[in-house]
Design a protein around this motif. Structure first.
Motif, PDB file in Angstrom:
ATOM      1  N   PRO A   1      -2.675   6.647  -8.607  1.00 17.52           N
ATOM      2  CA  PRO A   1      -2.838   5.940  -7.326  1.00 17.52           C
ATOM      3  C   PRO A   1      -1.693   4.966  -7.025  1.00 17.52           C
ATOM      4  N   HIS A   2      -0.566   5.090  -7.721  1.00 18.17           N
ATOM      5  CA  HIS A   2       0.512   4.120  -7.584  1.00 18.17           C
ATOM      6  C   HIS A   2       1.210   4.287  -6.237  1.00 18.17           C
ATOM      7  N   ARG A   3       1.868   3.215  -5.782  1.00 20.85           N
ATOM      8  CA  ARG A   3       2.387   3.249  -4.413  1.00 20.85           C
ATOM      9  C   ARG A   3       3.611   2.337  -4.262  1.00 20.85           C
ATOM     10  N   TRP A   4       4.569   2.818  -3.437  1.00 21.82           N
ATOM     11  CA  TRP A   4       5.716   2.007  -3.018  1.00 21.82           C
ATOM     12  C   TRP A   4       5.404   1.483  -1.617  1.00 21.82           C
ATOM     13  N   VAL A   5       5.231   0.181  -1.508  1.00 24.95           N
ATOM     14  CA  VAL A   5       4.844  -0.459  -0.247  1.00 24.95           C
ATOM     15  C   VAL A   5       6.092  -1.074   0.379  1.00 24.95           C
ATOM     16  N   VAL A   6       6.462  -0.596   1.561  1.00 23.50           N
ATOM     17  CA  VAL A   6       7.688  -1.036   2.226  1.00 23.50           C
ATOM     18  C   VAL A   6       7.334  -1.926   3.412  1.00 23.50           C
ATOM     19  N   GLN A   7       7.977  -3.085   3.477  1.00 18.85           N
ATOM     20  CA  GLN A   7       7.767  -3.992   4.605  1.00 18.85           C
ATOM     21  C   GLN A   7       8.539  -3.487   5.818  1.00 18.85           C
ATOM     22  N   ASP A   8       7.843  -3.450   6.976  1.00 26.74           N
ATOM     23  CA  ASP A   8       8.454  -2.920   8.185  1.00 26.74           C
ATOM     24  C   ASP A   8       8.033  -3.783   9.361  1.00 26.74           C
ATOM     25  N   GLY A   9       9.019  -4.243  10.145  1.00 23.88           N
ATOM     26  CA  GLY A   9       8.705  -5.144  11.257  1.00 23.88           C
ATOM     27  C   GLY A   9       7.854  -4.519  12.331  1.00 23.88           C
ATOM     28  N   GLU A  10       7.975  -3.192  12.539  1.00 25.65           N
ATOM     29  CA  GLU A  10       7.239  -2.535  13.614  1.00 25.65           C
ATOM     30  C   GLU A  10       5.817  -2.182  13.216  1.00 25.65           C
ATOM     31  N   ASP A  11       5.659  -1.566  12.030  1.00 28.77           N
ATOM     32  CA  ASP A  11       4.340  -1.096  11.619  1.00 28.77           C
ATOM     33  C   ASP A  11       3.687  -1.973  10.548  1.00 28.77           C
ATOM     34  N   GLY A  12       4.349  -3.028  10.123  1.00 29.12           N
ATOM     35  CA  GLY A  12       3.784  -3.890   9.089  1.00 29.12           C
ATOM     36  C   GLY A  12       4.198  -3.425   7.708  1.00 29.12           C
ATOM     37  N   TYR A  13       3.518  -2.415   7.203  1.00 28.67           N
ATOM     38  CA  TYR A  13       3.824  -1.848   5.885  1.00 28.67           C
ATOM     39  C   TYR A  13       3.653  -0.329   5.950  1.00 28.67           C
ATOM     40  N   TYR A  14       4.438   0.383   5.147  1.00 36.22           N
ATOM     41  CA  TYR A  14       4.226   1.817   5.033  1.00 36.22           C
ATOM     42  C   TYR A  14       4.583   2.277   3.626  1.00 36.22           C
ATOM     43  N   ASP A  15       4.094   3.451   3.278  1.00 28.79           N
ATOM     44  CA  ASP A  15       4.375   4.036   1.974  1.00 28.79           C
ATOM     45  C   ASP A  15       5.793   4.613   1.982  1.00 28.79           C
ATOM     46  N   GLY A  16       6.650   4.143   1.062  1.00 26.80           N
ATOM     47  CA  GLY A  16       8.045   4.561   1.059  1.00 26.80           C
ATOM     48  C   GLY A  16       8.265   5.997   0.661  1.00 26.80           C
ATOM     49  N   LEU A  17       7.243   6.669   0.092  1.00 29.29           N
ATOM     50  CA  LEU A  17       7.392   8.066  -0.312  1.00 29.29           C
ATOM     51  C   LEU A  17       6.717   9.041   0.636  1.00 29.29           C
ATOM     52  N   SER A  18       5.667   8.607   1.334  1.00 25.15           N
ATOM     53  CA  SER A  18       4.966   9.503   2.255  1.00 25.15           C
ATOM     54  C   SER A  18       5.104   9.091   3.710  1.00 25.15           C
ATOM     55  N   GLY A  19       5.454   7.821   3.975  1.00 24.19           N
ATOM     56  CA  GLY A  19       5.575   7.328   5.341  1.00 24.19           C
ATOM     57  C   GLY A  19       4.275   6.839   5.942  1.00 24.19           C
ATOM     58  N   ALA A  20       3.144   6.964   5.233  1.00 26.73           N
ATOM     59  CA  ALA A  20       1.855   6.551   5.775  1.00 26.73           C
ATOM     60  C   ALA A  20       1.837   5.053   6.045  1.00 26.73           C
ATOM     61  N   VAL A  21       1.396   4.662   7.241  1.00 27.62           N
ATOM     62  CA  VAL A  21       1.242   3.242   7.570  1.00 27.62           C
ATOM     63  C   VAL A  21       0.153   2.663   6.681  1.00 27.62           C
ATOM     64  N   LEU A  22       0.424   1.490   6.106  1.00 26.53           N
ATOM     65  CA  LEU A  22      -0.500   0.857   5.172  1.00 26.53           C
ATOM     66  C   LEU A  22      -1.028  -0.447   5.731  1.00 26.53           C
ATOM     67  N   HIS A  23      -2.248  -0.767   5.390  1.00 24.87           N
ATOM     68  CA  HIS A  23      -2.857  -2.072   5.687  1.00 24.87           C
ATOM     69  C   HIS A  23      -3.430  -2.635   4.394  1.00 24.87           C
TER      70      HIS A  23
END
Length: 470
Positions: free
Chosen positions: A202-224
């Motif tokens: 279940p590990h995840r790379w969480v990327v900070q993004d000004g437009e969508d907040g956060y997203y998964d750096g490997l799949s692109g899924a928007v994260l909350h």
């Protein structure tokens, strides 16, 4: 949240120098050790951890500092001692304290620091009390937030590598049935070993993004943030939106040749590991690997004997290695050694970077298959693919095209188990080439030149045929 600062010095920091650095916070702070003495922590009067300092590592592999940190001004020539400190940002003064600690080491030992602005040597007063919540007992130095579901690590670095800090965080997450979640800016890239560690659920790379907040750096899924971990956002249609920043990419023309190899050997006292990987390196790059280690930065010069000795000491537990090439030819591999009932197995992935103007060394794959078919290498299988990805072998936080198969090689023992007549006549337009000893050949199946994604269909058909014969 934490801030990393690294001192790079030509001389090993001795106890006196380390103490001089730790006194950057004044005489009222206390010192304790953790991780079996491998980490020294500087603590405020109220017991809160301000700074964690890992034992210095001698990096003897050329180009390794630049691979992970980029250009470092005034970097000493030759091997350097890498002394890394992590400052807790729960206390505002801790980041300045880390800069002063590293700056003092660099000043005394004629070295430099990363980031380069961390060069102060001033004393940093730390208030006796803070408004931050009490520290949770047992949190490893690399973990910033530990919840019921996740071990969360914040990293503000150009490249996140599989350091011993991160390995410790991953081990903590796995043993406590948690997900490791690494939070980075959008400009951060992962090394291939770090990407491999984060690629499994279940590990995840969480990327900070000004437009969508956060997203998964490997799949692109928007994260909350949901409950006590980052999880995919859901829309009313039960789908998961993809961040616009993830889809934004430009093809530079860079490509990687990636070899995935498996070998199996009898478990005896004369076994030397790493020789198949070394042979692959010679065939593809024209040189031997430069160094190996169990974490990044890679700090040991290449030697199969020492690598084997370490794996033997750790058996029957598996051992995971990172291997790197010379700076002028980007090449990197991961190697996992496992003791099984069948013997000792090596699972390795070698990636070699090529720029847009460079020719892919596809012509070296068939001769490599021939060489690896020799009995001493114990080849089980080898898959060669081409990946449109960065020459420097790092992984950015945006979409990348999937790899495309080039060839598949079935080792001699596997051919015998399946049966040579069955293995050499797949129900496809494929003509395997026998390689290796005539009495016990391996079979090399050419699939394409790495440009046609439809070769995945051919590969699936081939593997289905081979499994049917085993």
């Amino acid at each position: 949240m934490t801030k990393d600062v690294i001192a790079l010095t030509p001389t090993m920091p001795d106890v006196r120098t380390l103490l001089a650095g730790l006194y950057a916070g004044g005489p009222d702070l206390t010192v304790r050790t953790t991780a079996d003495g491998a980490v020294v922590q500087l603590c405020a009067p109220d017991g809160r951890t301000l700074l964690s300092v890992e034992a210095p590592v001698l990096v003897q592999v050329p180009g390794e500092v630049e691979r992970l940190l980029g250009a470092v001004p005034a970097l000493p020539d030759g091997p350097v001692w890498w002394t890394e400190a992590r400052a807790s940002t729960a206390v505002p003064e801790a980041e300045q304290l880390a800069a002063s600690f590293a700056g003092r080491l660099a000043t005394v030992l004629d070295g430099t620091t990363w980031p380069s602005q961390a060069v102060t040597t001033a004393v940093v007063p730390v208030p006796s009390g803070t408004d931050a919540p009490p520290e949770t007992e047992g949190i490893p130095p690399a973990v910033d937030v530990l919840t019921e579901q996740a071990a969360i690590v914040f990293q503000d670095r150009p490249v996140v590598a599989m350091t011993s800090w991160l390995s410790d965080a991953l081990r903590t997450a796995i043993t406590s049935d948690r997900a490791l979640q690494i939070v980075t800016p959008g400009t951060t890239r992962l090394t291939l070993p770090a990407r491999a560690a984060l690629g499994g659920h279940p590990h995840r790379w969480v990327v900070q993004d000004g437009e969508d907040g956060y997203y998964d750096g490997l799949s692109g899924a928007v994260l909350h943030w949901q409950g006590d971990s980052f999880a995919p956002a859901r829309t009313t249609s039960a789908g998961t939106p993809v961040a616009a920043a993830f889809a934004d990419r430009t093809d530079s023309g860079d490509r990687q040749l990636v070899l995935s190899l498996r070998t199996r050997h009898p478990a005896d006292e004369h076994l030397v590991l790493g020789r198949a990987l070394e042979a692959a390196w010679h065939h593809i790059t024209g040189a031997a690997p430069a160094g190996w280690s169990t974490a990044e930065p890679v700090n040991h010069p290449w030697t199969t004997r020492q690598l084997t000795d370490l794996a033997r000491r750790r058996a029957p537990q598996p051992t995971w290695f990172t291997v790197v090439g010379h700076p002028d030819r980007p090449a990197l591999a991961t190697l996992r050694v496992t003791r099984t009932t069948a013997g000792v197995e090596e699972e390795m992935t070698l990636a070699v970077g090529n720029g847009a103007a460079e020719d892919l060394p596809l012509g070296a794959v068939l001769p490599l298959a021939e060489a690896l078919s020799a009995p001493e290498h114990g080849l089980t299988s080898m898959l060669a693919t081409v990946h449109r990805a960065r020459r420097d072998l790092t992984v950015p936080a945006h979409i990348e095209a999937p790899p495309v198969p080039v060839s598949f090689t079935l080792g001699p023992d596997a051919v015998q188990d399946i049966g040579l007549p069955h293995a050499r006549r797949p129900p496809l337009d494929l003509l395997p080439a026998p390689v290796g000893p005539t009495a016990r050949p391996a079979l090399h199946y050419p699939l394409g030149d790495g440009t046609d994604p439809q070769t995945w269909t051919a590969l699936r058909g081939l593997t289905h045929h081979l499994r049917a014969g085993s």
